[in-house]
Design a protein around this motif. Structure first.
Motif, PDB file in Angstrom:
ATOM      1  N   HIS A  62       0.821  -1.217   0.000  1.00 36.25           N
ATOM      2  CA  HIS A  62       0.000   0.000   0.000  1.00 36.25           C
ATOM      3  C   HIS A  62       0.855   1.267   0.000  1.00 36.25           C
ATOM      4  CE1 HIS A  62      -3.156   2.825   0.994  1.00 36.25           C
ATOM      5  NE2 HIS A  62      -2.551   3.137   2.113  1.00 36.25           N
ATOM      6  N   LEU A  63       1.792   1.348   0.919  1.00 36.68           N
ATOM      7  CA  LEU A  63       2.555   2.577   1.100  1.00 36.68           C
ATOM      8  C   LEU A  63       3.602   2.806   0.012  1.00 36.68           C
ATOM      9  CD1 LEU A  63       3.025   2.404   4.958  1.00 36.68           C
ATOM     10  CD2 LEU A  63       1.461   3.896   3.684  1.00 36.68           C
ATOM     11  N   ARG A  64       4.078   1.733  -0.604  1.00 34.97           N
ATOM     12  CA  ARG A  64       5.099   1.860  -1.648  1.00 34.97           C
ATOM     13  C   ARG A  64       4.526   1.649  -3.049  1.00 34.97           C
ATOM     14  NH1 ARG A  64      10.142  -1.353  -0.702  1.00 34.97           N
ATOM     15  NH2 ARG A  64      11.332   0.545  -1.004  1.00 34.97           N
ATOM     16  N   ASP A  65       3.199   1.489  -3.121  1.00 31.79           N
ATOM     17  CA  ASP A  65       2.519   1.285  -4.405  1.00 31.79           C
ATOM     18  C   ASP A  65       3.096   0.108  -5.188  1.00 31.79           C
ATOM     19  OD1 ASP A  65       0.737   3.454  -4.026  1.00 31.79           O
ATOM     20  OD2 ASP A  65       2.337   4.840  -4.590  1.00 31.79           O
ATOM     21  N   HIS A  66       3.313  -0.996  -4.485  1.00 29.08           N
ATOM     22  CA  HIS A  66       3.828  -2.202  -5.121  1.00 29.08           C
ATOM     23  C   HIS A  66       2.696  -3.175  -5.434  1.00 29.08           C
ATOM     24  CE1 HIS A  66       8.232  -1.825  -3.561  1.00 29.08           C
ATOM     25  NE2 HIS A  66       7.954  -0.995  -4.530  1.00 29.08           N
ATOM     26  N   THR A  67       2.982  -4.111  -6.291  1.00 22.62           N
ATOM     27  CA  THR A  67       2.033  -5.175  -6.621  1.00 22.62           C
ATOM     28  C   THR A  67       2.308  -6.379  -5.733  1.00 22.62           C
ATOM     29  OG1 THR A  67       3.471  -6.220  -8.259  1.00 22.62           O
ATOM     30  CG2 THR A  67       2.018  -4.433  -9.037  1.00 22.62           C
ATOM     31  N   TRP A  68       1.367  -7.319  -5.724  1.00 22.09           N
ATOM     32  CA  TRP A  68       1.539  -8.560  -4.962  1.00 22.09           C
ATOM     33  C   TRP A  68       2.793  -9.297  -5.430  1.00 22.09           C
ATOM     34  CZ3 TRP A  68       1.167 -11.084  -0.814  1.00 22.09           C
ATOM     35  CH2 TRP A  68       1.192 -12.477  -0.762  1.00 22.09           C
ATOM     36  N   ASP A  69       3.029  -9.362  -6.727  1.00 16.99           N
ATOM     37  CA  ASP A  69       4.208 -10.062  -7.236  1.00 16.99           C
ATOM     38  C   ASP A  69       5.510  -9.427  -6.729  1.00 16.99           C
ATOM     39  OD1 ASP A  69       2.871 -12.076  -8.592  1.00 16.99           O
ATOM     40  OD2 ASP A  69       2.746 -10.913 -10.450  1.00 16.99           O
ATOM     41  N   GLU A  70       5.484  -8.115  -6.485  1.00 14.59           N
ATOM     42  CA  GLU A  70       6.684  -7.433  -5.997  1.00 14.59           C
ATOM     43  C   GLU A  70       6.931  -7.663  -4.505  1.00 14.59           C
ATOM     44  OE1 GLU A  70       7.204  -3.466  -8.648  1.00 14.59           O
ATOM     45  OE2 GLU A  70       5.325  -3.590  -7.504  1.00 14.59           O
ATOM     46  N   VAL A  71       5.892  -7.986  -3.753  1.00 15.14           N
ATOM     47  CA  VAL A  71       6.077  -8.106  -2.297  1.00 15.14           C
ATOM     48  C   VAL A  71       5.903  -9.515  -1.745  1.00 15.14           C
ATOM     49  CG1 VAL A  71       5.380  -5.719  -1.883  1.00 15.14           C
ATOM     50  CG2 VAL A  71       3.701  -7.553  -1.647  1.00 15.14           C
ATOM     51  N   LYS A  72       5.344 -10.448  -2.507  1.00 13.50           N
ATOM     52  CA  LYS A  72       5.005 -11.753  -1.930  1.00 13.50           C
ATOM     53  C   LYS A  72       6.217 -12.503  -1.394  1.00 13.50           C
ATOM     54  CE  LYS A  72       4.806 -14.311  -6.255  1.00 13.50           C
ATOM     55  NZ  LYS A  72       3.924 -15.044  -7.146  1.00 13.50           N
ATOM     56  N   ASP A  73       7.391 -12.284  -1.961  1.00  8.55           N
ATOM     57  CA  ASP A  73       8.600 -12.951  -1.485  1.00  8.55           C
ATOM     58  C   ASP A  73       9.509 -12.031  -0.678  1.00  8.55           C
ATOM     59  OD1 ASP A  73       7.925 -15.417  -2.692  1.00  8.55           O
ATOM     60  OD2 ASP A  73       8.623 -14.665  -4.626  1.00  8.55           O
ATOM     61  N   LEU A  74       9.027 -10.831  -0.391  1.00  4.11           N
ATOM     62  CA  LEU A  74       9.803  -9.864   0.380  1.00  4.11           C
ATOM     63  C   LEU A  74      10.029 -10.382   1.793  1.00  4.11           C
ATOM     64  CD1 LEU A  74      11.029  -7.000   0.547  1.00  4.11           C
ATOM     65  CD2 LEU A  74       8.756  -6.175   1.146  1.00  4.11           C
ATOM     66  N   ARG A  75      11.259 -10.368   2.233  1.00  2.08           N
ATOM     67  CA  ARG A  75      11.605 -10.824   3.582  1.00  2.08           C
ATOM     68  C   ARG A  75      11.997  -9.619   4.426  1.00  2.08           C
ATOM     69  NH1 ARG A  75       8.895 -14.515   2.553  1.00  2.08           N
ATOM     70  NH2 ARG A  75       9.607 -16.409   1.588  1.00  2.08           N
TER      71      ARG A  75
END
Length: 131
Positions: free
Chosen positions: A82-95
């Motif tokens: 939400h805050l960085r305007d990312h997509t699910w694909d960009e954050v789903k593997d974010l650690r």
């Protein structure tokens, strides 16, 4: 003054029937945004909706104040979206590093990122600095 407020909209994702159990390798091949992670659990989309609702409420209730939000990585991931305007694909593997810090200014509908996923306060072993 410092106030501590627990907000149910900022709790970690519900794992449904797997809540409180080990999840050794029993994951779906691909995590989808609008499907529950586990049977009878929440989807990432549901977590994002309630997390954003909480942040929006916090901003409205605390104009021109500094607020600390403490939450699990799943919620951080959704707030990052939400805050960085990312997509699910960009954050789903974010650690996120253990106790990582992120700082955002949310003023007049604008979002300014000042720090993201910082673990500089930890030593090389990922432990808090001992002084």
């Amino acid at each position: 003054d410092v106030f501590i407020v627990e907000d149910e909209d900022l709790v970690e994702i519900s794992m449904g029937i797997s809540e409180g159990t080990r999840l050794d390798g029993d994951w779906k091949e691909e995590l989808l945004f609008d499907e529950p992670i586990r049977p009878e659990g929440e989807s990432p989309k549901q977590v994002m909706e309630r997390s954003v609702r909480a942040i929006d409420r916090i901003v409205v209730e605390n104009p021109e104040k500094s607020v600390l939000v403490v939450c699990h990585a799943g919620v951080k991931r959704m707030l990052s979206m939400h805050l960085r305007d990312h997509t699910w694909d960009e954050v789903k593997d974010l650690r996120f590093g253990n106790t990582s810090l992120s700082i955002f200014s949310l003023i007049n509908g604008g979002k300014i990122e000042k720090l993201f996923n910082c673990t500089a306060h930890l030593d090389d072993d990922g432990l808090a600095w001992k002084g």
